[in-house]
Enzyme design. Structure first.
Site, PDB file in Angstrom:
ATOM      1  CB  SER A  99      -0.947  -0.061   1.200  1.00 17.18           C
ATOM      2  OG  SER A  99      -1.979   0.867   1.057  1.00 17.18           O
ATOM      3  CG  ASP A 243      -2.542   3.992  -1.830  1.00 17.91           C
ATOM      4  OD1 ASP A 243      -3.352   3.853  -2.756  1.00 17.91           O
ATOM      5  OD2 ASP A 243      -2.559   3.265  -0.816  1.00 17.91           O
ATOM      6  CG  ASP A 247      -6.204   1.128  -1.014  1.00 18.16           C
ATOM      7  OD1 ASP A 247      -5.282   1.969  -1.067  1.00 18.16           O
ATOM      8  OD2 ASP A 247      -6.226   0.214  -0.169  1.00 18.16           O
TER       9      ASP A 247
HETATM   10 MG    MG Z   1      -3.419   1.543  -0.276  1.00 14.97          MG
END
Ligand code: MG
Length: 452
Positions: A99, A243, A247
Site C-alpha cells: 500500500s 497510493d 485504494d
Molecule cells: Mg493503499
C-alpha cells in the site's frame, strides 16, 4: 529474529523485504490461506513494486501446494482484486502490496469470498493455521492449477463507468483537465484510462507503472509537490494522486493546493447523498467535515473502529450507502465494499460537474477545520493514563461525546481529538481537529505533555 520485522493485522501481513518478508514466508502464508479456504479458486494480483515479482509467485506456489486453483490477474489496483473475486465467484483473494509504505516493504492483503478484507475472526483462524503447521501439502495429482488472466484493470474501469449516480454527460460537458500522479504504482494505467473514458483531458505524472516511487508513496500533502506544480503548469482543473495500490485518492485544487486527503471522502459523500438517501459510515479517525456534510443531506452518521474491515462491517450492519476512511479511502458499497481510488475519482468529478463548481469553490462550502496528526512513545500505563485524561478532558472541554471503542475519541463543541495505541508499533497516535488553528496547536501540545 527476522520475524520481529513482520507487522500482522487484519489489514494483512507486512514486512521489509529480506528482513522478515521473504518468499518462504509468502509461500507459507499462501498455503495457510488456501488451507483456511479449503478448496476452490483464489484471485491474486499485485502492485508495481519490484519485490512483487518475487513475492507473488511464492504466494501462488503456496496456494497451489494445498490444491487451490489460482487466477493471476497481474499488476492491478487492490480494488480490482476485490471486484475480480466477486465477478469470478472466487473463494477469496490475495493482493501483494504494501500500500502506501515505502519501496522496501511489501505485504499480503487477504480477501474473502465477498471481495472484502477478511474479518478479524477469519484473520485469527488464518494466523492459527499459519502458526500451527497443520497445512496439508497435496500430492502431485491434487495440486491446484494456475491461470493467468489479464485485462482486469480495463474491466474495473468499465464497471466504474457504470456506477448509476455518476453524471457522465455533465462530466463530459465540463471538459476537465486533470493531472494524475499514480506514483508509478498500480493505478498508473487504470486511473488515467478511467478519466479519458469520462472525456477528461489527462496529463500523466508518474504513470509509467515501473514501481519507482519518485516521491513518498503516501498521498499526503508533503509528497504532492510535483503534482501541485504540474497542476499549475498545465492550468488543470485538479490533480489526483493515488497510493501505490490505488485504494486511496488525494486531491490538488486548481490553484495547486493540496487540499488534504480528508476532503476526498467529504466530496464523495456529497456526491452520493445528493442522489441517494441513507446512512454514512466512517471510522473514528475521520475529520468532522464528513459528518457535517452528511448531516447537511440529512444522513445519519455512524463511526466504526479504524481498519477497512471494521468500516465495511458497520456499513453492512447499518445499511450505509457511502463512507470510508478520512485518509482518502472512499467506499461506495453499491459498487463494491472496499476503498477504491477509481470510484472516488469518478464520484469527485461527478460532484464538481453537477455543482458546476471548481474544486476550491466546492471545498469552500465545507466548514473549515484545523487538523494535526502526531505520534508519540507509548508509556507503560497508557490505559490508566487514558482514563485520567478523559476525566480532565470532561472538566475542561465542556459539552462532549465520548467513544471508547478505539482508544478514546472525544468530541466537543469546537472539534474532537482521538488518542489510541497503535496495533503494530509501540506508539500512540493522536489526532486533534478544531475550528481554530491556535486551539488545535494548544490542545495537541497539552495532550502530548500529559502522555509524556
Ligand atoms: Mg493503499
Amino acid at each position: 529474529m527476522a520475524q520481529k520485522q513482520l507487522v500482522k493485522s487484519t489489514s494483512g501481513v507486512r514486512g521489509v523485504i529480506g528482513k522478515g518478508l521473504d518468499p518462504a514466508l509468502a509461500a507459507a502464508y499462501g498455503a495457510a490461506f488456501g488451507t483456511l479456504l479449503g478448496r476452490g479458486k483464489v484471485v491474486v494480483g499485485r502492485d508495481t513494486r519490484p519485490s512483487g515479482s518475487m513475492i507473488l509467485p511464492a504466494v501462488v506456489s503456496g496456494l497451489v501446494s494445498v490444491g487451490i486453483d489460482v487466477i493471476d490477474i497481474g499488476i492491478v489496483p487492490t480494488p480490482t482484486v476485490e471486484i475480480a473475486i466477486k465477478q469470478l465467484r472466487a473463494r477469496g483473494g490475495i493482493c501483494v502490496t504494501a500500500s502506501h509504505n515505502p519501496a522496501e516493504w511489501n505485504a499480503l492483503k487477504f480477501f474473502n469470498d465477498r471481495g472484502e478484507f477478511i474479518t478479524p475472526d477469519q484473520y485469527r483462524r488464518l494466523d492459527k493455521i499459519f502458526n500451527s503447521d497443520i497445512t496439508t501439502h497435496k500430492p502431485f495429482d491434487k495440486l491446484g492449477k494456475v491461470m493467468v488472466q489479464p485485462g482486469w484493470a480495463e474491466k474495473h474501469v468499465g464497471r466504474t463507468l457504470q456506477i448509476g449516480l455518476i453524471n457522465r454527460s455533465a462530466i463530459k460537458r465540463r471538459k476537465f483537465k486533470v493531472v494524475v500522479d499514480a506514483v508509478n504504482g498500480a493505478g498508473s494505467q487504470a486511473l488515467p484510462m478511467l478519466l479519458e473514458k469520462l472525456g477528461v483531458k489527462v496529463f500523466r505524472l508518474n504513470c509509467s507503472g515501473d514501481g519507482k516511487f519518485t516521491h513518498g508513496p503516501e498521498p499526503v500533502a508533503k509528497n504532492l509537490g510535483q503534482l501541485r506544480r504540474a497542476v499549475k503548469k498545465h492550468r488543470a482543473d485538479l490533480g489526483l494522486a493515488c497510493d501505490p495500490d490505488a485504494d486511496r485518492l488525494a486531491l490538488v485544487d486548481e490553484n495547486g493546493k493540496a487540499i488534504g486527503e480528508e476532503l476526498t471522502l467529504a466530496i464523495a459523500v456529497a456526491a452520493v447523498l445528493s442522489k441517494k438517501k441513507g446512512p454514512t459510515v466512517i471510522n473514528l479517525s475521520t475529520s468532522r467535515v464528513t459528518e457535517d456534510v452528511a448531516h447537511k443531506f440529512g444522513s445519519r452518521v455512524y463511526y466504526s473502529k479504524v481498519g477497512e474491515s471494521n468500516v465495511v462491517e458497520m456499513m453492512r450492519k447499518k445499511r450505509g450507502v457511502i463512507g470510508g476512511e478520512g485518509n482518502g479511502g472512499v467506499i461506495y458499497p453499491a459498487f463494491h465494499a472496499g476503498r477504491d481510488a477509481l470510484a472516488a475519482a469518478a464520484l469527485v468529478l461527478s460532484r464538481l460537474a453537477t455543482t458546476k463548481k471548481t474544486l476550491s469553490e466546492e471545498v469552500g462550502t465545507f466548514p473549515k477545520y484545523f487538523n494535526i496528526k502526531i505520534k508519540g512513545q507509548l508509556k507503560k500505563n497508557f490505559n490508566s493514563r487514558l482514563k485520567q485524561f478523559e476525566k480532565q478532558a470532561r472538566r475542561h472541554l465542556g459539552k462532549h461525546r465520548v467513544d471508547r471503542r478505539d482508544g478514546l475519541r472525544f468530541d466537543f463543541e469546537q472539534g474532537w481529538l482521538q488518542i489510541r495505541s497503535s496495533n503494530t508499533e509501540p506508539i500512540y497516535r493522536l489526532i486533534v481537529e478544531t475550528t481554530s488553528k491556535t486551539l488545535t496547536a494548544k490542545l495537541s501540545r497539552d495532550v502530548m505533555v500529559f502522555f509524556s
